[in-house]
Design an enzyme around this catalytic site. Structure first.
Site, PDB file in Angstrom:
ATOM      1  N   GLY A  78       0.825  -1.208   0.000  1.00 28.23           N
ATOM      2  CA  GLY A  78       0.000   0.000   0.000  1.00 28.23           C
ATOM      3  C   GLY A  78       0.858   1.256   0.000  1.00 28.23           C
ATOM      4  O   GLY A  78       0.657   2.158  -0.822  1.00 28.23           O
ATOM      5  N   TRP A 115       3.858   1.598  -0.956  1.00 36.83           N
ATOM      6  CA  TRP A 115       4.588   1.733  -2.211  1.00 36.83           C
ATOM      7  C   TRP A 115       3.774   2.545  -3.233  1.00 36.83           C
ATOM      8  O   TRP A 115       4.322   3.309  -4.017  1.00 36.83           O
ATOM      9  CB  TRP A 115       4.935   0.356  -2.781  1.00 36.83           C
ATOM     10  CG  TRP A 115       5.440   0.423  -4.184  1.00 36.83           C
ATOM     11  CD1 TRP A 115       6.695   0.791  -4.584  1.00 36.83           C
ATOM     12  CD2 TRP A 115       4.709   0.167  -5.380  1.00 36.83           C
ATOM     13  NE1 TRP A 115       6.782   0.766  -5.956  1.00 36.83           N
ATOM     14  CE2 TRP A 115       5.573   0.395  -6.460  1.00 36.83           C
ATOM     15  CE3 TRP A 115       3.392  -0.232  -5.641  1.00 36.83           C
ATOM     16  CZ2 TRP A 115       5.177   0.235  -7.788  1.00 36.83           C
ATOM     17  CZ3 TRP A 115       2.997  -0.395  -6.952  1.00 36.83           C
ATOM     18  CH2 TRP A 115       3.884  -0.157  -8.013  1.00 36.83           C
ATOM     19  N   HIS A 116       2.445   2.380  -3.201  1.00 33.01           N
ATOM     20  CA  HIS A 116       1.607   3.153  -4.125  1.00 33.01           C
ATOM     21  C   HIS A 116       1.644   4.649  -3.806  1.00 33.01           C
ATOM     22  O   HIS A 116       1.407   5.482  -4.667  1.00 33.01           O
ATOM     23  CB  HIS A 116       0.146   2.676  -4.080  1.00 33.01           C
ATOM     24  CG  HIS A 116      -0.089   1.417  -4.848  1.00 33.01           C
ATOM     25  ND1 HIS A 116      -0.146   0.182  -4.254  1.00 33.01           N
ATOM     26  CD2 HIS A 116      -0.262   1.189  -6.165  1.00 33.01           C
ATOM     27  CE1 HIS A 116      -0.365  -0.741  -5.178  1.00 33.01           C
ATOM     28  NE2 HIS A 116      -0.432  -0.160  -6.340  1.00 33.01           N
ATOM     29  N   GLY A 117       1.906   4.960  -2.552  1.00 29.90           N
ATOM     30  CA  GLY A 117       1.941   6.361  -2.141  1.00 29.90           C
ATOM     31  C   GLY A 117       1.720   6.449  -0.651  1.00 29.90           C
ATOM     32  O   GLY A 117       1.160   5.531  -0.045  1.00 29.90           O
TER      33      GLY A 117
END
Lengths: 381, 75
Positions: A314, A316-318
């Site tokens: 999660g 890593w997505h932002g």
């Protein structure tokens, strides 16, 4: 030039693939030409932004330095902390891309930085495991900068990629591969530019402002479908173009909306990402925990591993709240599913019955779409 | 060695199906999953002294009892 975004990109790609096609038909190695083509395309992709190009070049040089020096150090010093230090260094560019705005007005990232970072970390970990014993500069460059998958994957693995790159296929096999690749490109274009666009324009984009239960439900399903056709379409095109260069880039999607449960879903959705997380975070964490006997229960390490892995996914997505929640949501769902399937007599008895499969597929697809609703940020607007 | 591997597999999957149907796809049958693979690798390392790194072996290479036995035998 935007990859897979403009007709110009497809024109250029078609022209660039022609010499590769000739090499393939003549049963000559495509590797060096593929590297040249990648550098050429990257030049065009970043021609409009000098900062991005500079960031990419610095990234490339820095990561090459890390991989090369770690390879030497690892021979003598197998200590884990050295590996950890190297991973922290390899993550610096990604951290700068995400949080660089704290120090400077400029955006310090470039298109694809998060995907390329995965490839470098995979190499560092496998050097540490002794699976990678040498890294040639040209090999590293081609693997890292391979243009079809540069911007958003699929995330390939270096040993697999280089096996393909070194291999020269017999003509008939190469042509079969190219035909399949062409089919994938057209299918992907259909997914992304026809189905994805249509859902975006005529459904997702038509939902009136203001949150009501019905609007939210509409948004949830249309956004989920749009996300699938857009990303699966992109992935198919990237895979198809790879085939022309003799690289069998791994599949990324396998009918995710037909998943029987959430664990099944992660074997079908953005597979190269989820397998990366499974192999390099979950497995390593759980394996170390079992060996060191960190936890008493047999499943404790596994459940903590799922939560850790999915929350990292999660983030890593932002670092926005919706992404962290999305990761945690999936971690919790996997733990719940795993627990239920191990404990429930009902599940064990009926899991292969048709009605059970239909029911659990229906529940799963709604849980998945709700996850995408969280991911979209719609609930927090 | 074969007996030890079979015992490890039985302990992980909780059934002797792994022994009786040696060509059964263990992942599809729900007898082996991500955790199971890890326990298998740790078990092999601790009991047989054969160290296999998780990304060294592809799932397709170890998806049946027979494949696991022949994979280990080749090491």
């Amino acid at each position: 030039m935007i990859p897979y975004g403009t007709l110009f990109f497809f024109y250029v790609t078609a022209i660039v693939l022609l010499p590769a096609l000739i090499l393939g038909i003549l049963e000559k190695p495509i590797k060096l030409y593929g590297l040249f083509a990648s550098v050429l395309i990257i030049g065009l992709l970043f021609s409009s932004s000098k900062t991005q190009l500079a960031c990419l070049i610095l990234f490339y040089l820095g990561e090459l330095f890390l991989v090369k020096t770690y390879l030497m150090i690892r021979q003598k010093y197998p200590q884990r902390w050295i590996l950890r230090l190297y991973i922290v260094f390899s993550l610096l560019p990604l951290a700068l891309a995400k949080w660089g705005n704290i120090f400077t007005e400029r955006h310090l990232g470039f298109l694809g930085v998060s995907y390329l970072t995965f490839k470098v970390i995979q190499m560092l970990l496998e050097i540490s495991d002794g699976l990678i014993k040498e890294v040639k500069v040209l090999d590293f460059t081609y693997f890292l900068l391979f243009f079809p998958t540069l911007s958003s994957g699929p995330i390939d693995r270096s040993r697999r990629f280089l096996d393909n790159a070194r291999d020269v296929m017999p003509r008939a096999e190469y042509l079969d591969q190219v035909a399949l690749g062409l089919k994938k490109v057209f299918m992907g274009a259909g997914y992304k530019f026809i189905l994805g666009s249509a859902i975006n324009t005529y459904w997702l984009g038509k939902i009136p402002e203001g949150h009501s239960f019905l609007h939210t439900l509409n948004y949830m399903y249309s956004y989920s479908l749009y996300l699938f056709f857009d990303f699966a379409g992109y992935s198919l095109m990237a895979i198809g173009i790879s085939y022309f260069l003799g690289i069998k880039t791994p599949e990324n999607f396998d009918k995710p909306f037909l998943s029987r449960d959430i664990k099944d879903f992660w074997n079908r959705w953005h597979m190269t990402l989820s397998f990366w997380f499974r192999d390099y975070i979950y497995t390593r964490f759980v394996m170390a925990s079992i060996k060191k006997k960190r936890f008493k229960g047999r499943f404790t390490a596994s459940y903590l591993g799922y939560l850790l892995t999915m929350t990292t996914m999660g983030i890593w997505h932002g670092t926005e709240f919706q992404y962290i929640l999305y990761g945690f949501y999936h971690g919790a769902l996997i733990v719940g599913t795993d627990f239920f399937q191990r404990k429930s007599g009902l599940y064990k008895k009926y899991k292969n019955h048709k009605a059970w499969i239909i029911g659990s597929t229906f529940v799963t697809v709604n849980l998945i779409c709700f996850g995408f609703l969280i991911f979209s940020g719609y609930l927090f607007k | 060695m074969e007996e030890k591997i079979l015992e490890i597999l039985e302990a992980i999957s909780g059934t002797d199906e792994v022994r009786n149907d040696r060509d059964l796809n263990l992942f599809e049958a729900g007898l082996l999953d991500s955790l199971g693979v890890i326990e298998l690798l740790v078990g092999i390392e601790e009991q047989l002294g054969i160290k296999i790194e998780p990304t060294e072996v592809d799932r397709k290479e170890i998806d049946t009892t027979n494949k696991i036995l022949s994979y280990i035998a080749k090491r």
